[in-house]
Write an enzyme that holds these catalytic residues in place. Structure first.
Site, PDB file in Angstrom:
ATOM      1  N   ILE A 109       0.877  -1.174   0.000  1.00 41.47           N
ATOM      2  CA  ILE A 109       0.000   0.000   0.000  1.00 41.47           C
ATOM      3  C   ILE A 109       0.912   1.221   0.000  1.00 41.47           C
ATOM      4  O   ILE A 109       1.870   1.284   0.784  1.00 41.47           O
ATOM      5  CB  ILE A 109      -0.982   0.001   1.195  1.00 41.47           C
ATOM      6  CG1 ILE A 109      -1.909   1.218   1.154  1.00 41.47           C
ATOM      7  CG2 ILE A 109      -0.267  -0.088   2.518  1.00 41.47           C
ATOM      8  CD1 ILE A 109      -3.086   1.120   2.155  1.00 41.47           C
ATOM      9  N   ALA A 110       0.654   2.151  -0.890  1.00 48.66           N
ATOM     10  CA  ALA A 110       1.498   3.353  -0.951  1.00 48.66           C
ATOM     11  C   ALA A 110       0.743   4.496  -1.604  1.00 48.66           C
ATOM     12  O   ALA A 110      -0.089   4.294  -2.494  1.00 48.66           O
ATOM     13  CB  ALA A 110       2.781   3.070  -1.730  1.00 48.66           C
ATOM     14  N   GLU A 143       2.673  -7.220   7.250  1.00 49.11           N
ATOM     15  CA  GLU A 143       3.938  -6.931   7.917  1.00 49.11           C
ATOM     16  C   GLU A 143       4.300  -5.473   7.672  1.00 49.11           C
ATOM     17  O   GLU A 143       4.021  -4.940   6.596  1.00 49.11           O
ATOM     18  CB  GLU A 143       5.072  -7.809   7.378  1.00 49.11           C
ATOM     19  CG  GLU A 143       5.082  -9.207   7.945  1.00 49.11           C
ATOM     20  CD  GLU A 143       4.644 -10.224   6.909  1.00 49.11           C
ATOM     21  OE1 GLU A 143       4.561  -9.854   5.723  1.00 49.11           O
ATOM     22  OE2 GLU A 143       4.373 -11.378   7.287  1.00 49.11           O
ATOM     23  N   ASN A 148       8.447   2.110  10.666  1.00 48.02           N
ATOM     24  CA  ASN A 148       7.423   2.783   9.854  1.00 48.02           C
ATOM     25  C   ASN A 148       6.214   3.156  10.723  1.00 48.02           C
ATOM     26  O   ASN A 148       5.146   2.546  10.656  1.00 48.02           O
ATOM     27  CB  ASN A 148       7.005   1.891   8.685  1.00 48.02           C
ATOM     28  CG  ASN A 148       6.219   2.663   7.637  1.00 48.02           C
ATOM     29  OD1 ASN A 148       5.778   3.794   7.875  1.00 48.02           O
ATOM     30  ND2 ASN A 148       6.046   2.053   6.483  1.00 48.02           N
ATOM     31  N   TYR A 155      -2.687   1.671  10.461  1.00 47.32           N
ATOM     32  CA  TYR A 155      -3.250   0.348  10.748  1.00 47.32           C
ATOM     33  C   TYR A 155      -3.899   0.304  12.135  1.00 47.32           C
ATOM     34  O   TYR A 155      -4.975  -0.286  12.304  1.00 47.32           O
ATOM     35  CB  TYR A 155      -2.170  -0.732  10.624  1.00 47.32           C
ATOM     36  CG  TYR A 155      -1.460  -0.736   9.286  1.00 47.32           C
ATOM     37  CD1 TYR A 155      -2.173  -0.552   8.097  1.00 47.32           C
ATOM     38  CD2 TYR A 155      -0.082  -0.914   9.186  1.00 47.32           C
ATOM     39  CE1 TYR A 155      -1.525  -0.544   6.865  1.00 47.32           C
ATOM     40  CE2 TYR A 155       0.566  -0.907   7.961  1.00 47.32           C
ATOM     41  CZ  TYR A 155      -0.162  -0.714   6.807  1.00 47.32           C
ATOM     42  OH  TYR A 155       0.474  -0.702   5.596  1.00 47.32           O
TER      43      TYR A 155
HETATM   44  C1  LIG Z   1       1.644   4.722   4.904  1.00 45.18           C
HETATM   45  C2  LIG Z   1       0.954   5.599   3.855  1.00 45.18           C
HETATM   46  C3  LIG Z   1       0.280   4.686   2.821  1.00 45.18           C
HETATM   47  C4  LIG Z   1      -0.124   6.460   4.544  1.00 45.18           C
HETATM   48  O1  LIG Z   1      -0.808   7.166   3.546  1.00 45.18           O
HETATM   49  P1  LIG Z   1      -1.336   8.677   3.774  1.00 45.18           P
HETATM   50  O2  LIG Z   1      -2.251   8.981   2.657  1.00 45.18           O
HETATM   51  O3  LIG Z   1      -0.201   9.602   3.994  1.00 45.18           O
HETATM   52  O4  LIG Z   1      -2.126   8.529   5.163  1.00 45.18           O
HETATM   53  P2  LIG Z   1      -3.520   9.204   5.543  1.00 45.18           P
HETATM   54  O5  LIG Z   1      -3.497  10.653   5.212  1.00 45.18           O
HETATM   55  O6  LIG Z   1      -4.624   8.384   5.002  1.00 45.18           O
HETATM   56  O7  LIG Z   1      -3.470   9.074   7.146  1.00 45.18           O
HETATM   57  C5  LIG Z   1      -4.085   7.987   7.791  1.00 45.18           C
HETATM   58  C6  LIG Z   1      -3.510   7.824   9.164  1.00 45.18           C
HETATM   59  O8  LIG Z   1      -2.125   7.474   9.070  1.00 45.18           O
HETATM   60  C7  LIG Z   1      -1.394   8.059  10.151  1.00 45.18           C
HETATM   61  N1  LIG Z   1      -0.489   9.091   9.633  1.00 45.18           N
HETATM   62  C8  LIG Z   1      -0.499   9.670   8.409  1.00 45.18           C
HETATM   63  N2  LIG Z   1       0.509  10.544   8.294  1.00 45.18           N
HETATM   64  C9  LIG Z   1       1.170  10.532   9.470  1.00 45.18           C
HETATM   65  C10 LIG Z   1       2.322  11.219   9.979  1.00 45.18           C
HETATM   66  N3  LIG Z   1       2.988  12.103   9.221  1.00 45.18           N
HETATM   67  N4  LIG Z   1       2.745  10.937  11.234  1.00 45.18           N
HETATM   68  C11 LIG Z   1       2.102  10.036  12.004  1.00 45.18           C
HETATM   69  N5  LIG Z   1       0.990   9.350  11.583  1.00 45.18           N
HETATM   70  C12 LIG Z   1       0.532   9.599  10.329  1.00 45.18           C
HETATM   71  C13 LIG Z   1      -2.438   8.710  11.040  1.00 45.18           C
HETATM   72  O9  LIG Z   1      -2.907   7.741  11.942  1.00 45.18           O
HETATM   73  C14 LIG Z   1      -3.513   9.063  10.015  1.00 45.18           C
HETATM   74  O10 LIG Z   1      -4.796   9.229  10.624  1.00 45.18           O
HETATM   75  P3  LIG Z   1      -5.223  10.718  11.102  1.00 45.18           P
HETATM   76  O11 LIG Z   1      -5.313  11.541   9.854  1.00 45.18           O
HETATM   77  O12 LIG Z   1      -6.542  10.495  11.778  1.00 45.18           O
HETATM   78  O13 LIG Z   1      -4.129  11.206  12.036  1.00 45.18           O
HETATM   79  C15 LIG Z   1       1.981   6.553   3.175  1.00 45.18           C
HETATM   80  O14 LIG Z   1       2.666   7.261   4.179  1.00 45.18           O
HETATM   81  C16 LIG Z   1       2.989   5.861   2.286  1.00 45.18           C
HETATM   82  O15 LIG Z   1       2.736   5.649   1.102  1.00 45.18           O
HETATM   83  N6  LIG Z   1       4.160   5.516   2.841  1.00 45.18           N
HETATM   84  C17 LIG Z   1       5.234   4.869   2.065  1.00 45.18           C
HETATM   85  C18 LIG Z   1       4.875   3.425   1.766  1.00 45.18           C
HETATM   86  C19 LIG Z   1       4.620   2.644   3.028  1.00 45.18           C
HETATM   87  O16 LIG Z   1       5.332   2.781   4.015  1.00 45.18           O
HETATM   88  N7  LIG Z   1       3.591   1.771   2.978  1.00 45.18           N
HETATM   89  C20 LIG Z   1       3.246   0.924   4.090  1.00 45.18           C
HETATM   90  C21 LIG Z   1       3.957  -0.387   3.996  1.00 45.18           C
HETATM   91  S1  LIG Z   1       3.567  -1.468   5.361  1.00 45.18           S
END
Ligand SMILES: CC(C)(COP(=O)(O)OP(=O)(O)OC[C@H]1O[C@@H](n2cnc3c(N)ncnc32)[C@H](O)[C@@H]1OP(=O)(O)O)[C@@H](O)C(=O)NCCC(=O)NCCS
Length: 240
Positions: A109-110, A143, A148, A155
């Site tokens: 997921i990204a 996992e 991270n 999650y």
């Molecule tokens: C992990 C990932 C998919 C999250 O996507 P995102 O669109 O930025 O996240 P969202 O805006 O939907 O946020 C959802 C929740 O994630 C957490 N979150 C998002 N950004 C955060 C930050 N900068 N710091 C801490 N928590 C954070 C919070 O719990 C947030 O909920 P909230 O808005 O109520 O606080 C993104 O950071 C990503 O692509 N990361 C790189 C790839 C990766 O690590 N994938 C996971 C592999 S296991």
């Protein structure tokens, strides 16, 4: 900005790989994606696309019924009316899962770095949960790197808990993985939690669309459908 979820197709692989390169240190080959996409009985992959204006029809008629079973897909249902697929809307995130014996394992997921922090990780996770329910999985697992924290927070918000640890799981830096799992996704408690989170997310995305989009009021929210019951499913090995 308007965002909508669609099934990933083979022509999307190149665009998905661009996001993958900005997001992960270990990359999948195009053939790995193709293999996953050709096995829809046990693998499901989705993309989220962005549009500055309410998007024009993007789905074939055959896709509409499937898309309507997913309430995120119906965010813009009024615009999905049986036209051929077009790809004018850029992909800004993607995710996928595998079905194992009795659980759906999130393989990836990204979200594109430029679009993070806007709820799209949540949007994708919800899309994957819908597919897990559609595949009759009992629960979700994954996992995640111990470092991270952003992903772990996402999650945890959706009811995952830490179920274990795999020492030195990641080959690039020998980092440990946390194993995270939900409780039964068909339970009353999980469905209630999911429903509340979805309504919050939906309101957030609608507000964002109204602020940045062209035509406030054109997005018509549709309630989440009832979820299906769980059954046992064939084994497939998993791993992120
Ligand atoms: C992990 C990932 C998919 C999250 O996507 P995102 O669109 O930025 O996240 P969202 O805006 O939907 O946020 C959802 C929740 O994630 C957490 N979150 C998002 N950004 C955060 C930050 N900068 N710091 C801490 N928590 C954070 C919070 O719990 C947030 O909920 P909230 O808005 O109520 O606080 C993104 O950071 C990503 O692509 N990361 C790189 C790839 C990766 O690590 N994938 C996971 C592999 S296991």
């Amino acid at each position: 900005m308007y965002y909508f979820v669609e099934p990933m197709r083979e022509i999307d692989i190149g665009e998905v790989q661009k996001i993958e390169r900005c997001s992960f240190s270990t990359l999948w080959s195009a053939n790995t994606y193709r293999r996953e996409l050709r096995n829809p009985e046990s693998s499901r992959y989705i993309v989220v696309r962005a549009s500055r204006t309410p998007p024009l029809p993007t789905l074939r008629a055959s896709d509409v019924a499937a898309q309507r079973s997913n309430w995120f897909g119906t965010l813009f249902a009024g615009f999905f009316s049986g036209h051929e697929i077009n790809t004018e809307y850029p992909i800004v995130g993607y995710g996928g899962l595998w079905l194992t014996v009795d659980d759906a394992h999130i393989t990836t997921i990204a979200v594109a770095p430029s679009h993070r922090g806007q709820g799209l990780g949540e949007l994708l996770l919800n899309g994957l949960i819908d597919h897990a329910q559609d595949l009759h999985a009992a629960l979700l697992t994954l996992e995640v790197r111990v470092s991270n924290v952003v992903a772990q927070n996402l999650y945890l918000k959706y009811g995952f808990y830490i179920a274990g640890r795999r020492p030195r799981y990641y080959t690039d830096n020998a980092e440990d993985a946390l194993i995270m799992s939900t409780d039964a996704i068909h339970s009353h408690e999980y469905r209630a939690r999911l429903s509340a989170l979805r309504h919050q997310l939906f309101a957030r995305l609608r507000t964002q669309a109204e602020i940045t989009g062209a035509l406030p009021g054109q997005v018509q929210p549709i309630e989440p459908p009832a979820t299906t019951s769980s059954v046992e499913v064939p084994f497939k090995p998993s791993g992120l």
